[in-house]
Design an enzyme around this catalytic site. Structure first.
Site, short mmCIF file in Angstrom:
data_model
loop_
_atom_site.label_atom_id
_atom_site.label_comp_id
_atom_site.label_asym_id
_atom_site.label_seq_id
_atom_site.Cartn_x
_atom_site.Cartn_y
_atom_site.Cartn_z
N ARG A 236 39.64 63.35 45.94
CA ARG A 236 38.41 63.33 45.13
C ARG A 236 38.66 64.15 43.87
O ARG A 236 39.26 65.23 43.93
CB ARG A 236 37.22 63.93 45.89
CG ARG A 236 36.63 63.03 46.97
CD ARG A 236 35.96 61.76 46.42
NE ARG A 236 35.39 60.93 47.45
CZ ARG A 236 36.01 59.92 48.07
NH1 ARG A 236 37.25 59.61 47.73
NH2 ARG A 236 35.39 59.21 48.99
N GLU A 265 33.79 60.58 37.81
CA GLU A 265 33.92 59.14 38.02
C GLU A 265 32.57 58.42 37.93
O GLU A 265 31.59 58.95 38.49
CB GLU A 265 34.47 58.97 39.45
CG GLU A 265 35.56 57.96 39.54
CD GLU A 265 36.21 57.99 40.92
OE1 GLU A 265 36.93 58.95 41.21
OE2 GLU A 265 35.97 57.05 41.67
N HIS A 283 40.67 54.31 41.03
CA HIS A 283 40.23 54.57 42.41
C HIS A 283 40.48 53.36 43.32
O HIS A 283 39.53 52.76 43.85
CB HIS A 283 38.75 54.99 42.45
CG HIS A 283 38.40 55.76 43.70
ND1 HIS A 283 37.39 56.68 43.75
CD2 HIS A 283 38.93 55.73 44.95
CE1 HIS A 283 37.31 57.19 44.98
NE2 HIS A 283 38.24 56.62 45.72
C1 DGY Z 1 37.49 56.62 50.58
O1 DGY Z 1 37.37 55.78 51.48
O2 DGY Z 1 36.94 57.70 50.61
C2 DGY Z 1 38.37 56.24 49.46
O3 DGY Z 1 38.23 57.12 48.40
C3 DGY Z 1 38.11 54.82 49.04
O4 DGY Z 1 39.22 54.37 48.37
#
Ligand code: DGY
Length: 316
Positions: A236, A265, A283
């Site tokens: 993240r 984001e 992402h």
């Molecule tokens: C998640 O599943 O948390 C991922 O970031 C998606 O790609």
């Protein structure tokens, strides 16, 4: 029974729900659902399938008085006010395991792209600037023999480390827990965060975003990175103080950074777009047909389980 799905996801979810006579109402536009539209549409929902781009806060939760399950179509669930959902008796589930391989693979893809400067090579070709083989052309760094440091040693971190090991790296990890499996399979050594940052050639983030991990990498410790190090973030964006990282990249204090996620984001800091020593992805860590199908299936199965009175398969 009725389930609201905030975006079109692989069709397997709707097929499974329909078989169990659960009506899926899907927001079919190709953009994140605006909050007011979501709130307007979920009054009768017994369940919600949400995406990581949907902020499921108190307003949204209060707008679904009948809701019994929020099935997040992601392994991360920092987009949901978990405590509030729990206080309302709503089960929250995520999609672990099924996207481990795809995310581990993109970690290695970003690692190699950074070390071998793949975007710069592509840009040279597209702009017709390749004038033939050169002894000094776009020299990069090898992965083999290097220290690969993972921060967070859960499923995805472990899978990334196993793949990195196959490239001949030595694995370091930093985690709240000892991971005996990781240690036995890769010979990984558990170290403190500062040691990991100072020793690793590749630093890869594999931990969830929580109040504790927010800006875990910041001005106070990013300076520990070696000038030849690369930083990879497929977890993240908010785990790294992005402004500080950009400063370091601008001054070439590290070799490169690979981003699949960003602090604000989907808004990208324009300074990032000017840098040569970055690899930027939108992402797509779990963006494979295989993973997304399994995520849809798991989200639907969680909904079915809870709405039919069984235990959720993957509660958080
Ligand atoms: C998640 O599943 O948390 C991922 O970031 C998606 O790609």
């Amino acid at each position: 029974m009725e389930v609201y799905v905030t975006r079109e996801i692989p069709v397997i979810a709707e097929i499974l729900l329909k078989k169990k006579r659960i009506k899926a109402i899907v927001f079919r536009k190709d953009n994140p659902i605006p909050k007011n539209t979501l709130i307007r549409n979920i009054r009768n929902a017994d369940g919600l399938i949400s995406l990581l781009s949907d902020k499921i806060d108190r307003d949204v939760i209060d707008a679904m008085p009948k809701c019994r399950i929020i099935a997040n179509y992601a392994v991360g669930y920092n987009n949901i006010d978990i405590d509030y959902a729990k206080s309302k008796g709503i089960i929250v589930t995520n999609t672990p395991d099924v996207l481990t391989d795809s995310t581990a693979e993109i970690t290695l893809a970003l690692t190699l792209a950074c070390l071998r400067r793949l975007p710069e090579g592509q840009e040279m070709m597209i702009n017709n600037k390749f004038k033939g083989w050169g002894p000094k052309l776009l020299l990069g760094l090898e992965l083999s023999g290097k220290y690969f440091g993972i921060i967070g040693a859960g499923r995805i971190g472990t899978a990334a480390a196993i793949r990195a090991k196959a490239f001949g790296t030595k694995i370091l990890y930093c985690s709240n827990h000892k991971n005996k499996f990781l240690e036995s399979v890769t010979g990984a050594k558990k170290v403190t965060l500062s040691r990991l940052l100072a020793l690793s050639d590749v630093i890869s983030l594999h931990l969830p975003l929580t109040p504790e991990s927010f800006h875990l990498l910041n001005k106070g410790n990013l300076h520990l990175l070696k000038p030849t190090a690369i930083l990879i973030n497929t977890a993240r964006g908010e785990i790294v103080d992005e402004k500080e990282l950009i400063k370091i990249l601008k001054n070439n204090k590290i070799f490169a950074a690979g981003f699949d996620v960003y602090e604000n984001e989907p808004n990208i800091n324009p300074e990032l777009l000017k840098l040569k020593n970055v690899v930027l992805l939108p992402h797509i860590g779990s963006g494979t047909f295989e993973a997304r199908d399994k995520m849809a299936e798991l989200a639907a199965q969680n909904v079915i389980a809870v709405l039919y009175g069984s235990k959720a398969i993957t509660p958080v």
